[in-house]
Write an enzyme that holds these catalytic residues in place. Structure first.
Site, short mmCIF file in Angstrom:
data_model
loop_
_atom_site.label_atom_id
_atom_site.label_comp_id
_atom_site.label_asym_id
_atom_site.label_seq_id
_atom_site.Cartn_x
_atom_site.Cartn_y
_atom_site.Cartn_z
N HIS A 133 0.84 -1.19 0.00
CA HIS A 133 0.00 0.00 0.00
C HIS A 133 0.88 1.25 0.00
O HIS A 133 1.98 1.25 0.52
CB HIS A 133 -0.98 0.01 1.18
CG HIS A 133 -0.37 -0.20 2.53
ND1 HIS A 133 0.12 -1.42 2.96
CD2 HIS A 133 -0.19 0.65 3.56
CE1 HIS A 133 0.57 -1.29 4.19
NE2 HIS A 133 0.41 -0.03 4.57
N HIS A 135 1.03 5.24 0.98
CA HIS A 135 0.47 6.32 1.79
C HIS A 135 0.66 7.62 1.01
O HIS A 135 1.77 7.94 0.60
CB HIS A 135 1.21 6.47 3.12
CG HIS A 135 1.07 5.30 4.04
ND1 HIS A 135 0.20 5.31 5.11
CD2 HIS A 135 1.69 4.10 4.06
CE1 HIS A 135 0.31 4.16 5.76
NE2 HIS A 135 1.22 3.40 5.13
#
Length: 147
Positions: A133, A135
């Site tokens: 993922h 950010h």
């Protein structure tokens, strides 16, 4: 509930300020191909505030934001990509797609003055969910060096 599940769940609950820190969550997390909390967000089993979605990427607001804007961008299909250090040549397209989508979302969020992109990898990189993922953090002046 196991300690690991408790820590990972705390990452996505409003009470996370009194729960485990990100560092503790990262140290408790176990790298694996098992389903993660992100899989439940993708399947809509767990609610999230989605800011972007297409057939490949889901972007949603982080429940414990580190800035006025803090969005997580994830691939909808993990394909073994639990972290950046696990990337293989077949992941080039999705990695590029995640970064390009981050640019689109930054524009959508009004971050014309700049933003930060972070990918945590492994325990020392403070990775607490083993589903790659990105950010996207912005809306304030960032400092250097980071953490």
């Amino acid at each position: 509930m196991s300690h690991r599940v408790s820590i990972l769940s705390s990452h996505f609950s409003p009470a996370s300020a009194v729960m485990a820190s990100e560092k503790e969550a990262a140290l408790a997390a176990t790298p694996s191909d098992s389903p993660t909390i992100f899989d439940k967000i993708i399947s809509k089993e767990i609610p999230s505030t989605v800011v972007f979605e297409d057939d490949k990427v889901l972007a949603f607001r982080d429940i414990t934001p580190q800035g006025p804007v803090h969005i997580l961008l994830i691939p909808k299909v993990r394909d073994g990509l639990t972290g950046l250090s696990k990337a293989e040549e077949r992941h080039i397209d999705i990695l590029g797609r995640l970064l390009y989508t981050a640019k689109l979302v930054a524009k959508q969020e009004g971050l014309a003055e700049g933003f930060r992109i972070v990918i945590n990898d492994g325990p020392q990189g403070c990775q607490s969910v083993y589903h790659i993922h990105v950010h996207l953090i912005g809306g304030r002046q960032m400092n250097w060096p980071p953490g």
